[in-house]
Design an enzyme around this catalytic site. Structure first.
Site, PDB file in Angstrom:
ATOM      1  N   GLU A 213     -15.186   9.055  -0.591  1.00  0.00           N
ATOM      2  CA  GLU A 213     -13.980   8.492  -1.280  1.00  0.00           C
ATOM      3  C   GLU A 213     -13.220   7.709  -0.557  1.00  0.00           C
ATOM      4  OE1 GLU A 213     -10.898  11.524  -2.304  1.00  0.00           O
ATOM      5  OE2 GLU A 213     -11.089  10.810  -4.118  1.00  0.00           O
TER       6      GLU A 213
ATOM      7  N   CYS B 167      -7.587  10.411  -8.468  1.00  0.00           N
ATOM      8  CA  CYS B 167      -8.780  11.004  -8.266  1.00  0.00           C
ATOM      9  C   CYS B 167     -10.023  10.624  -9.205  1.00  0.00           C
ATOM     10  CB  CYS B 167      -8.631  12.727  -8.112  1.00  0.00           C
ATOM     11  SG  CYS B 167      -8.080  13.117  -9.819  1.00  0.00           S
TER      12      CYS B 167
ATOM     13  N   GLU C 219      -9.107  21.291  -7.482  1.00  0.00           N
ATOM     14  CA  GLU C 219      -9.152  20.205  -7.911  1.00  0.00           C
ATOM     15  C   GLU C 219      -9.220  19.121  -6.780  1.00  0.00           C
ATOM     16  OE1 GLU C 219      -5.913  19.590 -10.851  1.00  0.00           O
ATOM     17  OE2 GLU C 219      -7.126  20.883 -12.328  1.00  0.00           O
TER      18      GLU C 219
ATOM     19  N   LYS D 234       4.184  23.826  -3.096  1.00  0.00           N
ATOM     20  CA  LYS D 234       4.633  22.739  -2.003  1.00  0.00           C
ATOM     21  C   LYS D 234       4.272  21.438  -2.438  1.00  0.00           C
ATOM     22  CE  LYS D 234       2.150  21.828   1.879  1.00  0.00           C
ATOM     23  NZ  LYS D 234       2.680  20.210   1.645  1.00  0.00           N
TER      24      LYS D 234
END
Ligand code: NAD
Length: 500
Positions: free
Chosen positions: A404, A302, A268, A192
Protein backbone atom coordinates in the site's frame (compact mmCIF):
# COMPACT_ATOMS: atom_id res chain seq x y z
CA UNK A 1 12.86 30.64 3.48
CA UNK A 2 11.89 31.89 6.97
CA UNK A 3 11.76 29.44 9.84
CA UNK A 4 8.50 27.55 10.34
CA UNK A 5 8.19 29.06 13.82
CA UNK A 6 8.06 32.66 12.59
CA UNK A 7 5.98 32.25 9.44
CA UNK A 8 2.22 32.58 9.73
CA UNK A 9 0.42 29.48 8.46
CA UNK A 10 -1.84 30.17 5.51
CA UNK A 11 -4.40 27.79 7.06
CA UNK A 12 -4.12 28.12 10.86
CA UNK A 13 -6.25 26.27 13.39
CA UNK A 14 -9.44 28.07 14.43
CA UNK A 15 -9.17 30.52 17.33
CA UNK A 16 -9.08 28.83 20.71
CA UNK A 17 -7.61 25.66 19.28
CA UNK A 18 -3.89 26.48 19.23
CA UNK A 19 -3.54 24.57 22.50
CA UNK A 20 -4.90 21.07 22.04
CA UNK A 21 -5.88 19.47 25.32
CA UNK A 22 -7.04 16.07 26.48
CA UNK A 23 -10.62 15.64 27.69
CA UNK A 24 -10.89 13.27 30.64
CA UNK A 25 -13.79 12.80 33.04
CA UNK A 26 -15.49 15.93 31.73
CA UNK A 27 -12.42 18.20 32.10
CA UNK A 28 -9.93 19.60 29.59
CA UNK A 29 -6.47 18.55 30.76
CA UNK A 30 -3.03 19.92 29.97
CA UNK A 31 -0.07 17.66 30.67
CA UNK A 32 2.88 19.90 29.89
CA UNK A 33 4.36 17.26 27.55
CA UNK A 34 3.96 19.13 24.30
CA UNK A 35 4.35 18.13 20.69
CA UNK A 36 3.81 20.37 17.68
CA UNK A 37 0.89 20.20 15.29
CA UNK A 38 2.36 21.10 11.88
CA UNK A 39 0.50 22.27 8.78
CA UNK A 40 1.34 19.96 5.88
CA UNK A 41 0.45 22.79 3.48
CA UNK A 42 3.41 25.02 4.31
CA UNK A 43 5.28 23.37 7.20
CA UNK A 44 4.21 25.98 9.79
CA UNK A 45 3.61 25.03 13.41
CA UNK A 46 -0.13 25.58 13.98
CA UNK A 47 -0.72 24.16 17.45
CA UNK A 48 0.70 22.61 20.55
CA UNK A 49 -0.65 19.26 21.62
CA UNK A 50 -0.61 18.02 25.23
CA UNK A 51 0.44 14.37 25.11
CA UNK A 52 -1.26 11.93 27.51
CA UNK A 53 0.87 9.41 29.38
CA UNK A 54 -0.12 6.04 30.87
CA UNK A 55 -1.34 7.73 34.08
CA UNK A 56 -3.76 9.98 32.19
CA UNK A 57 -4.97 7.03 30.11
CA UNK A 58 -5.56 5.16 33.38
CA UNK A 59 -7.56 8.12 34.68
CA UNK A 60 -9.61 8.15 31.46
CA UNK A 61 -10.32 4.41 31.60
CA UNK A 62 -11.42 4.65 35.24
CA UNK A 63 -13.66 7.62 34.43
CA UNK A 64 -15.18 5.63 31.57
CA UNK A 65 -15.79 2.66 33.86
CA UNK A 66 -17.48 4.90 36.41
CA UNK A 67 -19.72 6.47 33.75
CA UNK A 68 -20.70 3.02 32.50
CA UNK A 69 -22.21 2.21 35.87
CA UNK A 70 -23.49 5.77 36.28
CA UNK A 71 -25.88 8.00 34.38
CA UNK A 72 -24.96 6.81 30.88
CA UNK A 73 -25.52 3.16 31.74
CA UNK A 74 -28.82 4.03 33.41
CA UNK A 75 -30.15 6.03 30.45
CA UNK A 76 -32.70 4.56 28.07
CA UNK A 77 -31.59 4.00 24.50
CA UNK A 78 -33.96 6.80 23.45
CA UNK A 79 -32.30 9.24 25.83
CA UNK A 80 -28.84 8.29 24.61
CA UNK A 81 -29.99 8.80 21.03
CA UNK A 82 -31.28 12.25 21.92
CA UNK A 83 -27.92 13.14 23.46
CA UNK A 84 -26.01 11.96 20.38
CA UNK A 85 -28.26 14.09 18.18
CA UNK A 86 -27.42 17.01 20.48
CA UNK A 87 -23.69 16.43 19.83
CA UNK A 88 -24.38 16.38 16.07
CA UNK A 89 -26.31 19.65 16.50
CA UNK A 90 -23.22 21.26 18.04
CA UNK A 91 -21.10 20.06 15.10
CA UNK A 92 -23.68 21.56 12.76
CA UNK A 93 -23.56 24.86 14.63
CA UNK A 94 -19.75 24.92 14.61
CA UNK A 95 -19.49 23.46 11.12
CA UNK A 96 -16.98 26.01 9.81
CA UNK A 97 -14.64 25.53 12.77
CA UNK A 98 -14.65 21.78 12.17
CA UNK A 99 -13.88 22.31 8.48
CA UNK A 100 -11.06 24.72 9.34
CA UNK A 101 -9.61 22.23 11.85
CA UNK A 102 -9.64 19.39 9.31
CA UNK A 103 -8.15 21.54 6.56
CA UNK A 104 -5.39 22.88 8.81
CA UNK A 105 -4.39 19.41 9.99
CA UNK A 106 -4.76 17.46 6.75
CA UNK A 107 -4.14 19.98 3.95
CA UNK A 108 -7.15 18.72 2.00
CA UNK A 109 -9.49 20.88 -0.11
CA UNK A 110 -12.21 22.57 1.91
CA UNK A 111 -14.97 21.04 -0.20
CA UNK A 112 -13.68 17.56 0.61
CA UNK A 113 -13.30 18.36 4.32
CA UNK A 114 -16.93 19.49 4.33
CA UNK A 115 -18.35 16.35 2.72
CA UNK A 116 -15.89 13.60 3.65
CA UNK A 117 -15.44 14.60 7.25
CA UNK A 118 -17.84 17.07 8.72
CA UNK A 119 -21.13 16.12 7.04
CA UNK A 120 -20.19 12.48 7.45
CA UNK A 121 -19.26 13.06 11.10
CA UNK A 122 -22.76 14.37 11.80
CA UNK A 123 -24.35 11.60 9.73
CA UNK A 124 -22.46 8.93 11.66
CA UNK A 125 -23.72 10.22 15.01
CA UNK A 126 -27.29 10.71 13.83
CA UNK A 127 -27.55 7.40 11.95
CA UNK A 128 -26.25 5.27 14.80
CA UNK A 129 -28.31 7.18 17.37
CA UNK A 130 -31.41 6.19 15.38
CA UNK A 131 -30.28 2.63 14.63
CA UNK A 132 -29.61 2.05 18.33
CA UNK A 133 -33.30 2.67 18.98
CA UNK A 134 -34.41 -0.13 16.65
CA UNK A 135 -31.77 -2.69 17.68
CA UNK A 136 -33.43 -5.88 18.82
CA UNK A 137 -32.67 -9.34 20.05
CA UNK A 138 -33.51 -12.84 18.80
CA UNK A 139 -36.25 -15.22 19.92
CA UNK A 140 -36.37 -19.02 19.58
CA UNK A 141 -39.04 -21.51 20.63
CA UNK A 142 -37.85 -25.06 21.30
CA UNK A 143 -39.50 -28.38 22.26
CA UNK A 144 -37.08 -30.94 23.72
CA UNK A 145 -37.39 -34.70 23.13
CA UNK A 146 -39.01 -35.09 26.58
CA UNK A 147 -41.73 -32.60 25.69
CA UNK A 148 -40.27 -29.71 27.68
CA UNK A 149 -40.93 -26.37 26.02
CA UNK A 150 -38.24 -23.71 26.11
CA UNK A 151 -38.22 -20.06 25.22
CA UNK A 152 -34.85 -18.51 24.33
CA UNK A 153 -34.39 -14.81 23.84
CA UNK A 154 -31.38 -12.56 23.68
CA UNK A 155 -30.75 -9.25 25.35
CA UNK A 156 -28.18 -6.65 24.30
CA UNK A 157 -25.98 -4.96 26.85
CA UNK A 158 -23.06 -2.57 26.45
CA UNK A 159 -19.72 -4.24 25.84
CA UNK A 160 -18.02 -1.95 28.35
CA UNK A 161 -15.16 0.52 28.05
CA UNK A 162 -14.13 0.85 24.41
CA UNK A 163 -10.68 2.07 23.36
CA UNK A 164 -10.86 3.66 19.93
CA UNK A 165 -7.60 4.36 18.09
CA UNK A 166 -8.01 6.42 14.94
CA UNK A 167 -5.99 7.23 11.80
CA UNK A 168 -5.25 10.60 10.23
CA UNK A 169 -6.72 10.19 6.79
CA UNK A 170 -10.38 10.95 7.54
CA UNK A 171 -10.18 12.09 11.15
CA UNK A 172 -13.72 13.10 12.09
CA UNK A 173 -15.28 10.46 9.87
CA UNK A 174 -13.32 7.63 11.51
CA UNK A 175 -13.78 8.89 15.04
CA UNK A 176 -17.56 9.29 14.78
CA UNK A 177 -17.90 6.03 12.83
CA UNK A 178 -16.79 4.30 16.03
CA UNK A 179 -18.20 6.69 18.65
CA UNK A 180 -21.73 6.77 17.16
CA UNK A 181 -22.55 3.07 17.52
CA UNK A 182 -20.40 2.50 20.62
CA UNK A 183 -22.17 5.23 22.57
CA UNK A 184 -25.62 4.44 21.16
CA UNK A 185 -25.17 0.92 22.56
CA UNK A 186 -24.46 2.37 26.01
CA UNK A 187 -20.69 1.91 26.09
CA UNK A 188 -18.24 4.53 27.27
CA UNK A 189 -15.03 5.37 25.48
CA UNK A 190 -11.42 6.42 25.53
CA UNK A 191 -10.58 7.78 22.11
CA UNK A 192 -7.23 8.67 20.58
CA UNK A 193 -6.90 10.58 17.32
CA UNK A 194 -3.77 10.27 15.25
CA UNK A 195 -0.92 12.49 16.43
CA UNK A 196 -1.14 14.08 12.96
CA UNK A 197 -4.76 15.21 13.37
CA UNK A 198 -5.52 16.29 16.93
CA UNK A 199 -7.70 19.30 16.05
CA UNK A 200 -11.13 18.02 14.97
CA UNK A 201 -10.99 15.44 17.79
CA UNK A 202 -10.49 18.24 20.30
CA UNK A 203 -13.45 20.09 18.79
CA UNK A 204 -15.48 16.90 19.02
CA UNK A 205 -14.65 16.69 22.74
CA UNK A 206 -15.87 20.28 23.05
CA UNK A 207 -19.09 19.27 21.28
CA UNK A 208 -19.63 16.40 23.75
CA UNK A 209 -18.99 18.80 26.60
CA UNK A 210 -21.31 21.47 25.20
CA UNK A 211 -24.06 18.91 24.57
CA UNK A 212 -23.99 17.97 28.26
CA UNK A 213 -22.87 14.37 27.85
CA UNK A 214 -22.07 13.12 31.36
CA UNK A 215 -18.38 13.18 32.39
CA UNK A 216 -16.42 10.02 31.59
CA UNK A 217 -18.64 8.89 28.70
CA UNK A 218 -16.35 10.27 25.99
CA UNK A 219 -12.70 10.72 26.95
CA UNK A 220 -10.11 12.02 24.53
CA UNK A 221 -6.38 11.43 24.90
CA UNK A 222 -3.69 12.77 22.59
CA UNK A 223 -0.45 11.07 21.77
CA UNK A 224 1.45 8.54 19.73
CA UNK A 225 1.37 4.74 19.53
CA UNK A 226 4.31 2.86 20.99
CA UNK A 227 5.42 4.06 24.43
CA UNK A 228 2.61 6.64 24.46
CA UNK A 229 -1.16 6.91 24.84
CA UNK A 230 -1.94 4.35 22.10
CA UNK A 231 0.02 1.52 23.67
CA UNK A 232 -1.25 2.41 27.15
CA UNK A 233 -4.84 2.09 25.87
CA UNK A 234 -4.32 -1.32 24.31
CA UNK A 235 -2.55 -2.71 27.40
CA UNK A 236 -4.94 -1.31 30.00
CA UNK A 237 -6.76 -4.13 31.85
CA UNK A 238 -9.83 -1.92 32.29
CA UNK A 239 -10.46 -1.72 28.53
CA UNK A 240 -12.98 -4.27 27.29
CA UNK A 241 -12.57 -3.86 23.53
CA UNK A 242 -10.28 -2.10 21.08
CA UNK A 243 -11.55 -0.70 17.84
CA UNK A 244 -8.70 0.34 15.60
CA UNK A 245 -8.34 1.87 12.16
CA UNK A 246 -4.88 2.19 10.70
CA UNK A 247 -2.04 0.31 9.11
CA UNK A 248 -2.05 -3.48 8.98
CA UNK A 249 1.35 -3.61 10.72
CA UNK A 250 0.01 -1.52 13.61
CA UNK A 251 -3.01 -3.84 13.78
CA UNK A 252 -0.70 -6.78 14.22
CA UNK A 253 1.16 -5.00 17.08
CA UNK A 254 -2.13 -4.12 18.77
CA UNK A 255 -3.38 -7.68 18.43
CA UNK A 256 -0.36 -8.90 20.38
CA UNK A 257 -0.91 -6.21 23.03
CA UNK A 258 -4.55 -7.16 23.59
CA UNK A 259 -3.91 -10.92 23.54
CA UNK A 260 -3.22 -11.18 27.28
CA UNK A 261 -6.55 -9.56 28.15
CA UNK A 262 -8.41 -11.48 25.37
CA UNK A 263 -10.11 -8.20 24.50
CA UNK A 264 -12.63 -7.93 21.70
CA UNK A 265 -11.22 -6.26 18.59
CA UNK A 266 -12.51 -4.66 15.45
CA UNK A 267 -9.81 -3.76 12.93
CA UNK A 268 -10.11 -1.65 9.78
CA UNK A 269 -6.68 -1.82 8.15
CA UNK A 270 -4.84 -1.12 4.92
CA UNK A 271 -5.67 -2.05 1.35
CA UNK A 272 -4.19 -2.48 -2.10
CA UNK A 273 -7.44 -2.14 -3.93
CA UNK A 274 -8.09 -3.07 -7.53
CA UNK A 275 -10.44 -1.62 -10.11
CA UNK A 276 -11.41 -3.66 -13.18
CA UNK A 277 -12.53 -1.85 -16.32
CA UNK A 278 -14.24 -3.92 -19.01
CA UNK A 279 -14.35 -2.84 -22.66
CA UNK A 280 -18.15 -2.58 -22.46
CA UNK A 281 -18.01 0.10 -19.74
CA UNK A 282 -19.37 3.63 -20.03
CA UNK A 283 -15.93 4.91 -21.05
CA UNK A 284 -16.15 8.48 -19.76
CA UNK A 285 -17.74 7.45 -16.49
CA UNK A 286 -15.04 4.83 -15.97
CA UNK A 287 -12.18 7.26 -16.67
CA UNK A 288 -13.66 9.79 -14.27
CA UNK A 289 -14.36 7.00 -11.78
CA UNK A 290 -10.71 5.91 -11.76
CA UNK A 291 -9.47 9.50 -11.37
CA UNK A 292 -11.79 9.88 -8.39
CA UNK A 293 -11.04 6.50 -6.82
CA UNK A 294 -7.28 6.83 -7.21
CA UNK A 295 -6.68 10.47 -6.36
CA UNK A 296 -9.39 11.61 -3.91
CA UNK A 297 -7.79 12.97 -0.72
CA UNK A 298 -4.43 12.62 -2.52
CA UNK A 299 -4.91 8.85 -2.55
CA UNK A 300 -5.06 8.74 1.24
CA UNK A 301 -8.30 6.81 1.54
CA UNK A 302 -8.01 3.15 2.50
CA UNK A 303 -10.50 2.43 -0.33
CA UNK A 304 -8.52 4.11 -3.13
CA UNK A 305 -7.72 2.10 -6.26
CA UNK A 306 -3.96 1.73 -6.59
CA UNK A 307 -4.24 -1.10 -9.16
CA UNK A 308 -6.32 -0.66 -12.30
CA UNK A 309 -6.89 -3.48 -14.81
CA UNK A 310 -8.28 -2.45 -18.19
CA UNK A 311 -9.53 -4.91 -20.84
CA UNK A 312 -7.02 -4.91 -23.68
CA UNK A 313 -9.20 -3.56 -26.56
CA UNK A 314 -9.61 -0.21 -24.77
CA UNK A 315 -6.31 -0.14 -22.86
CA UNK A 316 -4.35 2.45 -24.90
CA UNK A 317 -7.32 4.79 -25.29
CA UNK A 318 -8.12 4.46 -21.59
CA UNK A 319 -4.56 5.27 -20.44
CA UNK A 320 -4.47 8.31 -22.74
CA UNK A 321 -7.80 9.60 -21.40
CA UNK A 322 -6.75 8.95 -17.80
CA UNK A 323 -3.50 10.84 -18.36
CA UNK A 324 -5.32 13.83 -19.86
CA UNK A 325 -7.86 13.99 -17.06
CA UNK A 326 -5.23 13.57 -14.36
CA UNK A 327 -3.05 16.32 -15.78
CA UNK A 328 -6.07 18.64 -15.71
CA UNK A 329 -6.55 18.13 -11.95
CA UNK A 330 -5.94 21.26 -9.93
CA UNK A 331 -3.47 20.88 -7.05
CA UNK A 332 -3.22 23.74 -4.59
CA UNK A 333 -4.47 25.58 -1.55
CA UNK A 334 -7.63 24.14 0.05
CA UNK A 335 -9.72 27.18 -0.94
CA UNK A 336 -8.52 27.53 -4.56
CA UNK A 337 -11.35 27.49 -7.08
CA UNK A 338 -11.89 23.97 -8.42
CA UNK A 339 -9.00 22.52 -6.41
CA UNK A 340 -9.07 18.73 -6.33
CA UNK A 341 -5.91 17.82 -4.43
CA UNK A 342 -4.16 19.40 -1.49
CA UNK A 343 -1.02 18.21 0.24
CA UNK A 344 -0.29 14.83 1.75
CA UNK A 345 -0.69 14.53 5.51
CA UNK A 346 2.95 15.23 6.42
CA UNK A 347 6.47 15.60 5.14
CA UNK A 348 7.32 12.21 6.60
CA UNK A 349 4.49 10.61 4.62
CA UNK A 350 5.64 12.47 1.51
CA UNK A 351 9.09 10.88 1.91
CA UNK A 352 7.40 7.47 1.98
CA UNK A 353 5.27 8.18 -1.11
CA UNK A 354 8.25 9.60 -3.01
CA UNK A 355 10.28 6.52 -2.12
CA UNK A 356 7.61 4.48 -3.96
CA UNK A 357 7.83 6.87 -6.92
CA UNK A 358 11.55 6.05 -7.10
CA UNK A 359 11.00 2.34 -6.48
CA UNK A 360 8.46 2.11 -9.31
CA UNK A 361 11.06 3.38 -11.76
CA UNK A 362 13.64 0.92 -10.41
CA UNK A 363 11.08 -1.87 -10.81
CA UNK A 364 10.63 -0.95 -14.48
CA UNK A 365 7.51 1.24 -14.52
CA UNK A 366 6.71 3.62 -17.34
CA UNK A 367 5.66 6.91 -15.72
CA UNK A 368 2.62 8.02 -17.72
CA UNK A 369 2.31 11.23 -15.71
CA UNK A 370 3.55 12.68 -12.43
CA UNK A 371 6.23 10.91 -10.42
CA UNK A 372 7.52 13.98 -8.61
CA UNK A 373 6.76 17.13 -6.66
CA UNK A 374 4.86 20.13 -8.07
CA UNK A 375 6.60 23.51 -7.87
CA UNK A 376 4.46 26.53 -6.93
CA UNK A 377 6.98 29.32 -6.32
CA UNK A 378 5.39 30.21 -2.97
CA UNK A 379 5.17 28.80 0.58
CA UNK A 380 3.49 25.66 -0.73
CA UNK A 381 6.99 24.61 -1.79
CA UNK A 382 7.53 24.04 1.94
CA UNK A 383 4.44 21.82 2.02
CA UNK A 384 4.01 18.08 1.55
CA UNK A 385 2.67 18.10 -2.02
CA UNK A 386 3.24 15.41 -4.65
CA UNK A 387 1.99 14.98 -8.19
CA UNK A 388 -0.77 12.47 -8.95
CA UNK A 389 1.03 9.65 -10.68
CA UNK A 390 0.10 6.95 -13.17
CA UNK A 391 2.36 4.00 -13.95
CA UNK A 392 2.16 1.22 -16.51
CA UNK A 393 4.40 -1.72 -17.30
CA UNK A 394 5.12 -3.18 -13.85
CA UNK A 395 5.15 -6.96 -13.40
CA UNK A 396 2.52 -8.25 -10.93
CA UNK A 397 5.36 -9.24 -8.59
CA UNK A 398 6.57 -5.62 -8.19
CA UNK A 399 6.51 -4.27 -4.63
CA UNK A 400 4.67 -1.20 -5.93
CA UNK A 401 1.81 -3.54 -6.90
CA UNK A 402 1.77 -5.47 -3.64
CA UNK A 403 2.37 -2.81 -0.96
CA UNK A 404 0.00 0.00 0.00
CA UNK A 405 1.49 3.35 -1.07
CA UNK A 406 -1.34 5.47 0.38
CA UNK A 407 -0.65 8.31 -2.02
CA UNK A 408 -2.08 9.58 -5.33
CA UNK A 409 -0.89 6.68 -7.49
CA UNK A 410 -2.34 4.05 -9.75
CA UNK A 411 -0.80 1.43 -11.97
CA UNK A 412 -2.76 0.49 -15.08
CA UNK A 413 -2.32 -2.84 -16.81
CA UNK A 414 -4.15 -4.66 -19.59
CA UNK A 415 -5.99 -7.98 -19.17
CA UNK A 416 -7.63 -10.45 -21.54
CA UNK A 417 -10.01 -12.71 -19.61
CA UNK A 418 -12.19 -12.62 -16.53
CA UNK A 419 -10.40 -15.57 -14.95
CA UNK A 420 -7.03 -13.91 -15.47
CA UNK A 421 -8.09 -10.59 -14.01
CA UNK A 422 -9.75 -12.16 -10.96
CA UNK A 423 -6.55 -14.06 -10.16
CA UNK A 424 -4.53 -10.86 -10.46
CA UNK A 425 -7.03 -8.80 -8.42
CA UNK A 426 -6.82 -11.33 -5.61
CA UNK A 427 -3.05 -11.65 -5.85
CA UNK A 428 -2.18 -9.46 -2.86
CA UNK A 429 -2.25 -10.07 0.87
CA UNK A 430 -5.01 -7.46 1.32
CA UNK A 431 -8.79 -7.72 0.92
CA UNK A 432 -10.50 -4.39 1.46
CA UNK A 433 -12.30 -2.91 -1.54
CA UNK A 434 -12.68 -3.07 -5.30
CA UNK A 435 -14.45 -1.56 -8.29
CA UNK A 436 -15.91 -3.08 -11.44
CA UNK A 437 -16.75 -0.92 -14.45
CA UNK A 438 -19.05 -2.64 -16.98
CA UNK A 439 -22.53 -2.26 -18.46
CA UNK A 440 -23.12 -6.03 -18.32
CA UNK A 441 -25.03 -6.69 -15.11
CA UNK A 442 -24.46 -10.45 -15.09
CA UNK A 443 -20.72 -9.93 -15.50
CA UNK A 444 -20.71 -7.25 -12.80
CA UNK A 445 -22.26 -9.69 -10.35
CA UNK A 446 -20.15 -12.69 -11.44
CA UNK A 447 -16.89 -10.78 -11.15
CA UNK A 448 -17.70 -8.78 -8.00
CA UNK A 449 -18.53 -11.78 -5.87
CA UNK A 450 -15.14 -13.33 -6.67
CA UNK A 451 -13.18 -10.39 -5.23
CA UNK A 452 -11.45 -11.11 -1.92
CA UNK A 453 -12.78 -7.84 -0.53
CA UNK A 454 -15.21 -6.52 2.05
CA UNK A 455 -16.81 -4.13 -0.42
CA UNK A 456 -17.04 -3.99 -4.22
CA UNK A 457 -18.53 -1.05 -6.10
CA UNK A 458 -20.02 -1.46 -9.56
CA UNK A 459 -19.88 1.67 -11.74
CA UNK A 460 -19.25 3.88 -8.72
CA UNK A 461 -16.82 4.32 -5.84
CA UNK A 462 -17.12 5.42 -2.19
CA UNK A 463 -20.93 5.52 -2.29
CA UNK A 464 -22.02 4.42 1.16
CA UNK A 465 -25.22 3.52 2.94
CA UNK A 466 -24.24 3.53 6.62
CA UNK A 467 -26.50 0.54 7.29
CA UNK A 468 -24.36 -1.75 5.11
CA UNK A 469 -21.38 -3.80 6.35
CA UNK A 470 -17.93 -2.32 6.02
CA UNK A 471 -14.57 -3.94 6.67
CA UNK A 472 -11.88 -6.06 5.13
CA UNK A 473 -10.51 -9.57 4.98
CA UNK A 474 -6.93 -10.88 5.14
CA UNK A 475 -4.47 -8.05 6.04
CA UNK A 476 -7.27 -5.50 5.63
CA UNK A 477 -9.02 -6.18 8.87
CA UNK A 478 -11.08 -8.21 11.26
CA UNK A 479 -14.85 -7.89 11.55
CA UNK A 480 -17.45 -5.69 9.92
CA UNK A 481 -18.92 -2.43 11.12
CA UNK A 482 -21.85 -0.42 9.78
CA UNK A 483 -25.56 -0.71 10.62
CA UNK A 484 -26.41 -3.74 12.72
CA UNK A 485 -22.86 -5.07 12.31
CA UNK A 486 -21.62 -2.16 14.44
CA UNK A 487 -24.43 -2.66 16.94
CA UNK A 488 -23.49 -6.34 17.21
CA UNK A 489 -19.82 -5.55 17.81
CA UNK A 490 -20.51 -2.89 20.43
CA UNK A 491 -23.03 -5.05 22.32
CA UNK A 492 -22.63 -7.98 24.64
CA UNK A 493 -25.36 -10.54 23.93
CA UNK A 494 -26.83 -12.69 26.67
CA UNK A 495 -29.13 -15.57 25.75
CA UNK A 496 -31.80 -16.29 28.34
CA UNK A 497 -33.31 -19.77 28.24
CA UNK A 498 -36.63 -20.19 30.06
CA UNK A 499 -38.25 -23.55 30.74
CA UNK A 500 -41.99 -23.07 30.24
P1 NAD B 1 -1.17 4.04 11.80
O1 NAD B 1 -1.35 2.57 12.00
O2 NAD B 1 0.20 4.56 11.65
O3 NAD B 1 -1.79 4.84 13.03
C1 NAD B 1 -3.16 4.73 13.38
C2 NAD B 1 -3.33 5.04 14.84
O4 NAD B 1 -2.68 4.03 15.61
C3 NAD B 1 -2.72 6.38 15.29
O5 NAD B 1 -3.61 6.97 16.20
C4 NAD B 1 -1.42 5.94 15.96
O6 NAD B 1 -0.98 6.85 16.94
C5 NAD B 1 -1.84 4.63 16.60
N1 NAD B 1 -0.77 3.67 16.87
C6 NAD B 1 0.37 3.47 16.17
N2 NAD B 1 1.09 2.48 16.72
C7 NAD B 1 0.39 2.03 17.80
C8 NAD B 1 0.61 1.03 18.80
N3 NAD B 1 1.69 0.26 18.78
N4 NAD B 1 -0.33 0.86 19.76
C9 NAD B 1 -1.44 1.63 19.78
N5 NAD B 1 -1.70 2.61 18.88
C10 NAD B 1 -0.79 2.79 17.89
O7 NAD B 1 -2.10 4.41 10.58
P2 NAD B 1 -2.23 5.84 9.87
O8 NAD B 1 -0.96 6.07 9.13
O9 NAD B 1 -2.72 6.84 10.85
O10 NAD B 1 -3.43 5.60 8.85
C11 NAD B 1 -3.26 5.15 7.55
C12 NAD B 1 -3.58 3.67 7.45
O11 NAD B 1 -4.91 3.45 7.90
C13 NAD B 1 -3.54 3.15 6.04
O12 NAD B 1 -2.93 1.88 6.03
C14 NAD B 1 -5.01 3.01 5.66
O13 NAD B 1 -5.29 2.07 4.65
C15 NAD B 1 -5.59 2.62 6.97
N6 NAD B 1 -7.03 2.91 7.02
C16 NAD B 1 -7.92 1.88 6.94
C17 NAD B 1 -9.29 2.13 6.94
C18 NAD B 1 -10.29 1.02 6.82
O14 NAD B 1 -11.46 1.29 7.03
N7 NAD B 1 -9.89 -0.20 6.51
C19 NAD B 1 -9.75 3.45 7.05
C20 NAD B 1 -8.81 4.48 7.14
C21 NAD B 1 -7.46 4.18 7.12
Amino acid sequence: MESTMTRQARFPLPDGLRTLRNYVDGRFVETGRIFDDVSPLDGCVIGQVHEADAALVDHAVKAARKALGGPWGAMSVQERAQRLHAVADVIERRFDAFVAAEVADTGRPMAQARTLDVYRGMANLRTFADLGKVAHGDYFETRLANGQDLMNYTVRKPLGVIASICPWNLPLLSMTWKAGPALACGNTMVVKPSEETPASATLLAEAFDEAGIPPGVFNLVHGFGPGSAGEAMTRHPGVDAVTFTGESRTGSTIMKAVADGVKDISFELGGKNAAVVFADCDFDAAVQGIVTSSFTNAGQVCLCSERVYVERPIFDRFVAALKARTEALRIGWPDDDGVFMGSLISHQHRDKVLSYYRLAEQEGATVVTGGGVPRFGDTRDEGAFVQPTIWTGLPDTARCLREEVFGPVCHVSPFDTEAEVIARVNGTAYGLAGCVWTTNLARAHRVSRQFHAGIVWVNTWFSRDLRTPFGGSRLSGIGREGGRYSLDFYSETTNICVAL
